[in-house]
Design a protein around this motif. Structure first.
Motif, short mmCIF file in Angstrom:
data_model
loop_
_atom_site.label_atom_id
_atom_site.label_comp_id
_atom_site.label_asym_id
_atom_site.label_seq_id
_atom_site.Cartn_x
_atom_site.Cartn_y
_atom_site.Cartn_z
N ASN A 86 0.81 -1.22 0.00
CA ASN A 86 0.00 0.00 0.00
C ASN A 86 0.85 1.27 0.00
O ASN A 86 0.35 2.35 0.31
CB ASN A 86 -0.96 0.01 1.19
CG ASN A 86 -0.23 0.04 2.53
OD1 ASN A 86 1.00 0.04 2.59
ND2 ASN A 86 -0.99 0.04 3.61
N LYS A 87 2.11 1.15 -0.37
CA LYS A 87 2.99 2.31 -0.39
C LYS A 87 2.78 3.12 -1.65
O LYS A 87 2.75 2.57 -2.75
CB LYS A 87 4.45 1.87 -0.28
CG LYS A 87 5.44 3.03 -0.16
CD LYS A 87 6.85 2.51 0.02
CE LYS A 87 7.86 3.65 0.16
NZ LYS A 87 9.25 3.14 0.34
N LYS A 105 -7.12 3.89 -0.44
CA LYS A 105 -7.18 4.93 0.60
C LYS A 105 -5.86 5.70 0.66
O LYS A 105 -5.86 6.95 0.73
CB LYS A 105 -7.47 4.30 1.95
CG LYS A 105 -7.54 5.28 3.11
CD LYS A 105 -7.88 4.57 4.41
CE LYS A 105 -7.97 5.56 5.57
NZ LYS A 105 -8.35 4.87 6.83
N GLU A 106 -4.75 4.99 0.61
CA GLU A 106 -3.44 5.64 0.68
C GLU A 106 -3.20 6.54 -0.53
O GLU A 106 -2.64 7.63 -0.41
CB GLU A 106 -2.34 4.59 0.79
CG GLU A 106 -2.38 3.76 2.07
CD GLU A 106 -2.24 4.62 3.31
OE1 GLU A 106 -1.47 5.60 3.28
OE2 GLU A 106 -2.91 4.32 4.31
N THR A 107 -3.63 6.09 -1.70
CA THR A 107 -3.46 6.89 -2.91
C THR A 107 -4.24 8.20 -2.81
O THR A 107 -3.72 9.28 -3.11
CB THR A 107 -3.92 6.10 -4.15
OG1 THR A 107 -3.18 4.88 -4.24
CG2 THR A 107 -3.70 6.91 -5.42
N ASN A 132 -5.35 9.66 -0.09
CA ASN A 132 -4.77 10.49 0.97
C ASN A 132 -3.60 11.31 0.46
O ASN A 132 -3.45 12.50 0.79
CB ASN A 132 -4.31 9.62 2.14
CG ASN A 132 -5.45 9.13 3.01
OD1 ASN A 132 -6.58 9.62 2.91
ND2 ASN A 132 -5.19 8.15 3.86
N GLU A 133 -2.74 10.68 -0.35
CA GLU A 133 -1.58 11.39 -0.89
C GLU A 133 -2.01 12.47 -1.88
O GLU A 133 -1.40 13.55 -1.93
CB GLU A 133 -0.63 10.40 -1.57
CG GLU A 133 0.11 9.48 -0.60
CD GLU A 133 0.93 10.25 0.42
OE1 GLU A 133 1.64 11.20 0.02
OE2 GLU A 133 0.85 9.92 1.62
#
Length: 264
Positions: A70-71, A134-136, A138-139
């Motif tokens: 998820n990075k 979600k991580e994408t 958020n960034e």
């Protein structure tokens, strides 16, 4: 090089044949002027640098070593270290080409029409369970993108009828959408109501639609339904167009890319 181009259309997607390479475009991304493509199996034989020539492109090329995590990293970081492990890229300059590869997993291309930022993520069941979407988002938000303004296209991937899975996988995906029940049957029932999972009553085999799971994760993160487009193509079924890990059990792929626009 002189190009011979033909196009096959449906309501939201278009298959383009240009010389000896085929790719699919999302009309949603085209509507806002974002150059992009979801390539077919021929792209397995090319590097992004070679494919970009078909588009007379001058963008920089950014890719990562994908690890089903998820990075999400900024594109400029990947240019200096092409072996960095991640599963998402987000633009931080104009004219950056973000590249991801997939077989049965989902290539997701995001864009913010207001400022030109784009992102590209690779999501299979592992990425979905680890909230790569979600991580994408958020960034993107950290760079000033407004969630209701973001548009996203989900490229070709495996369909539910061809994706038999186990109980643990169903459970992990259900947790990300708050659909986990007191039993696996209740969990599947909760997911079935949304079209995410199903169970064959005769064989008790369980099936998952990662596209619909991704769709509801996008909705949960604040994206609007009319700014999400899902490709109808199944990588497993369309053997003439796509490589499929589940079908072939070989490390073959197809590329997808999107180029960032002009920032205000």
């Amino acid at each position: 090089m002189e190009n011979t181009i033909s196009r096959k259309k449906n309501n939201d997607w278009e298959l383009v044949i240009k010389d000896d390479i085929k790719y699919i475009e999302s009309k949603l991304l085209l509507k806002y002027g974002f150059k992009h493509a979801f390539f077919t199996k021929e792209s397995n034989n090319f590097k992004p640098e070679e494919i970009l020539k078909y588009f007379n492109g001058s963008s920089t090329i950014h890719k990562v070593k994908q690890v089903h995590g998820n990075k999400v990293i900024h594109a400029s970081k990947s240019l200096s270290n092409e072996n960095i492990s991640a599963d998402g890229l987000i633009s931080d300059k104009v004219n950056q080409g973000l590249w991801v590869y997939s077989a049965d997993c989902i290539p997701l291309l995001f864009a913010d029409p207001l400022n030109g930022f784009v992102a590209a993520s690779h999501a299979g069941w592992k990425g979905l369970s680890k909230n790569i979407i979600k991580e994408t988002i958020n960034e993107m938000e950290k760079l000033g993108c407004e969630r209701p303004k973001i548009v996203v296209a989900l490229g070709p991937c495996i369909s539910m009828k061809n994706y038999e899975v186990g109980e643990e996988l169903i459970t992990e995906i259900s947790k990300t959408l708050d659909l986990n029940g007191y039993s696996i049957k209740k969990t599947i029932s909760n997911m079935n109501k949304l079209g995410i999972a199903n169970i064959d009553r005769g064989s008790n085999m369980m099936y998952l639609d990662i596209r619909i799971a991704a769709y509801y994760q996008l909705i949960k993160e604040g994206l609007l339904t009319d700014r999400i487009s899902i490709s109808p193509y199944c990588t497993f079924s369309n053997y003439k167009l796509f490589n499929s890990w589940r079908r072939e059990n070989k490390k073959l792929l197809q590329w997808s890319f999107i180029i960032s626009g002009k920032y205000k």
